[in-house]
Design a protein around this motif. Structure first.
Motif, PDB file in Angstrom:
ATOM      1  N   GLN A 192      -5.179   7.002  13.096  1.00 49.08           N
ATOM      2  CA  GLN A 192      -5.427   6.441  14.421  1.00 49.08           C
ATOM      3  C   GLN A 192      -4.154   6.028  15.152  1.00 49.08           C
ATOM      4  N   CYS A 193      -2.987   6.518  14.703  1.00 47.59           N
ATOM      5  CA  CYS A 193      -1.762   6.134  15.398  1.00 47.59           C
ATOM      6  C   CYS A 193      -1.599   6.947  16.684  1.00 47.59           C
ATOM      7  N   ASP A 194      -0.780   6.433  17.614  1.00 47.09           N
ATOM      8  CA  ASP A 194      -0.559   7.109  18.899  1.00 47.09           C
ATOM      9  C   ASP A 194      -0.025   8.527  18.727  1.00 47.09           C
ATOM     10  N   PHE A 195       0.887   8.709  17.782  1.00 48.79           N
ATOM     11  CA  PHE A 195       1.539   9.998  17.633  1.00 48.79           C
ATOM     12  C   PHE A 195       0.575  11.067  17.119  1.00 48.79           C
ATOM     13  N   CYS A 196      -0.295  10.697  16.215  1.00 49.78           N
ATOM     14  CA  CYS A 196      -1.303  11.651  15.748  1.00 49.78           C
ATOM     15  C   CYS A 196      -2.307  11.954  16.854  1.00 49.78           C
ATOM     16  N   TRP A 226       0.852  -1.195   0.000  1.00 54.83           N
ATOM     17  CA  TRP A 226       0.000   0.000   0.000  1.00 54.83           C
ATOM     18  C   TRP A 226       0.889   1.246   0.000  1.00 54.83           C
ATOM     19  N   THR A 227       0.634   2.137  -0.950  1.00 55.98           N
ATOM     20  CA  THR A 227       1.452   3.350  -1.040  1.00 55.98           C
ATOM     21  C   THR A 227       1.070   4.393   0.007  1.00 55.98           C
ATOM     22  N   CYS A 228      -0.081   4.243   0.638  1.00 57.48           N
ATOM     23  CA  CYS A 228      -0.528   5.240   1.624  1.00 57.48           C
ATOM     24  C   CYS A 228       0.248   5.143   2.925  1.00 57.48           C
ATOM     25  N   CYS A 229       0.677   3.926   3.292  1.00 55.77           N
ATOM     26  CA  CYS A 229       1.309   3.738   4.590  1.00 55.77           C
ATOM     27  C   CYS A 229       2.545   2.856   4.536  1.00 55.77           C
ATOM     28  N   GLY A 230       2.895   2.340   3.354  1.00 53.60           N
ATOM     29  CA  GLY A 230       4.072   1.500   3.240  1.00 53.60           C
ATOM     30  C   GLY A 230       3.931   0.180   3.956  1.00 53.60           C
ATOM     31  N   MET A 231       2.738  -0.403   3.896  1.00 51.83           N
ATOM     32  CA  MET A 231       2.506  -1.709   4.501  1.00 51.83           C
ATOM     33  C   MET A 231       2.244  -2.735   3.418  1.00 51.83           C
ATOM     34  N   ALA A 232       2.506  -4.001   3.731  1.00 55.85           N
ATOM     35  CA  ALA A 232       2.295  -5.073   2.768  1.00 55.85           C
ATOM     36  C   ALA A 232       0.829  -5.173   2.384  1.00 55.85           C
ATOM     37  N   ALA A 233       0.578  -5.718   1.192  1.00 55.13           N
ATOM     38  CA  ALA A 233      -0.787  -5.780   0.667  1.00 55.13           C
ATOM     39  C   ALA A 233      -1.742  -6.503   1.601  1.00 55.13           C
ATOM     40  N   GLY A 234      -1.253  -7.515   2.307  1.00 51.22           N
ATOM     41  CA  GLY A 234      -2.114  -8.275   3.209  1.00 51.22           C
ATOM     42  C   GLY A 234      -2.275  -7.663   4.581  1.00 51.22           C
ATOM     43  N   GLN A 235      -1.634  -6.524   4.825  1.00 53.15           N
ATOM     44  CA  GLN A 235      -1.687  -5.882   6.138  1.00 53.15           C
ATOM     45  C   GLN A 235      -3.101  -5.406   6.459  1.00 53.15           C
ATOM     46  N   ASN A 236      -3.607  -5.759   7.624  1.00 55.92           N
ATOM     47  CA  ASN A 236      -4.926  -5.276   8.023  1.00 55.92           C
ATOM     48  C   ASN A 236      -4.966  -4.864   9.493  1.00 55.92           C
ATOM     49  N   ASP A 237      -3.787  -4.589  10.070  1.00 57.73           N
ATOM     50  CA  ASP A 237      -3.745  -4.132  11.459  1.00 57.73           C
ATOM     51  C   ASP A 237      -4.118  -2.666  11.580  1.00 57.73           C
ATOM     52  N   GLY A 238      -3.972  -1.907  10.514  1.00 56.35           N
ATOM     53  CA  GLY A 238      -4.287  -0.485  10.533  1.00 56.35           C
ATOM     54  C   GLY A 238      -3.477   0.247   9.490  1.00 56.35           C
ATOM     55  N   CYS A 239      -3.946   1.437   9.109  1.00 55.18           N
ATOM     56  CA  CYS A 239      -3.273   2.238   8.092  1.00 55.18           C
ATOM     57  C   CYS A 239      -2.846   3.560   8.719  1.00 55.18           C
ATOM     58  N   ASP A 240      -1.550   3.685   8.999  1.00 55.67           N
ATOM     59  CA  ASP A 240      -1.032   4.906   9.615  1.00 55.67           C
ATOM     60  C   ASP A 240      -0.618   5.886   8.523  1.00 55.67           C
TER      61      ASP A 240
END
Length: 218
Positions: A163-167, A139-153
């Motif tokens: 929804q990340c802690d820092f934001c 995913w180009t939005c967050c640099g996570m693998a295509a199968g990632q579904n833990d969240g999109c930072d």
């Protein structure tokens, strides 16, 4: 299924028999028009392997993207960017086990074979490639693998608040996180935040307490 216009080179994607062999007739999948079968039995038996590609091609035929650009994550957020095939060239990164990776995010000694399969067998078709090797996409939005579904930072570049802690804390990503050289982030110019829509006093307090307690970057 619909009748094919091809010749004897057409083969069933299930049993691999050719047009005319044992008197069979090869038919195309009625939805995606790409997969070919000699019978509904072969079509049903092969559905597990074909379903993702079939749905993707069906979406394209309907004028939509072949993947869901707003795929939901387990934390209730969603990815919103594009899926991109990772095509590293001569500068190949290493995974967490120090294995050298190459084109398509596979072991470097298998990369040339995978690239040839993409170009020659799949005709540089991302849909077919994704159905065969989804591990090669990110995913180009967050640099996570295509199968990632833990969240999109996405740190403020998405349609919904990050929804990340820092934001939540109203802070930009610290260098220790932002400069991480993960395989899926390589070559992407990702945002650092914070997302002004995300600040949450209670969540900020919880994150400010929990992160140092758990030894996480602040």
């Amino acid at each position: 299924m619909s009748e094919t216009q091809g010749k004897s080179k057409n083969k069933c994607d299930g049993c691999k028999k050719s047009q005319g062999e044992d008197g069979i007739k090869i038919l195309r999948c009625g939805r995606c028009k790409s997969a070919m079968y000699c019978s509904t039995t072969c079509q049903k038996d092969n559905w597990y392997f074909h379903k993702n590609v079939c749905r993707a091609r069906g979406a394209v035929a309907e004028g939509k993207k072949w993947y869901d650009p707003f795929r939901k994550c387990r934390d209730g957020t969603s990815h919103f960017g594009d899926l991109e095939l990772m095509t590293w060239g001569d500068t190949c990164p290493r995974d967490e086990n120090d294995h050298r990776l190459g084109w398509g995010n596979c072991f470097v000694d298998e990369a040339l074979q995978l690239k040839r399969k993409y170009e020659e067998e799949f005709g540089s078709d991302d849909i077919a490639m994704y159905g065969y090797w989804s591990h090669g996409f990110r995913w180009t939005c967050c640099g996570m693998a295509a199968g990632q579904n833990d969240g999109c930072d996405h740190h403020g570049t998405g349609p919904d608040p990050c929804q990340c802690d820092f934001c939540h804390m109203g802070k930009s990503l610290p260098d220790s996180i932002y400069n991480m050289d993960t395989l899926e982030r390589r070559g992407l110019n990702l945002p650092r935040g914070p997302d002004p829509r995300s600040f949450h006093l209670v969540k900020a307090s919880l994150a400010g307490f929990a992160r140092p307690f758990m030894g996480m970057p602040e």
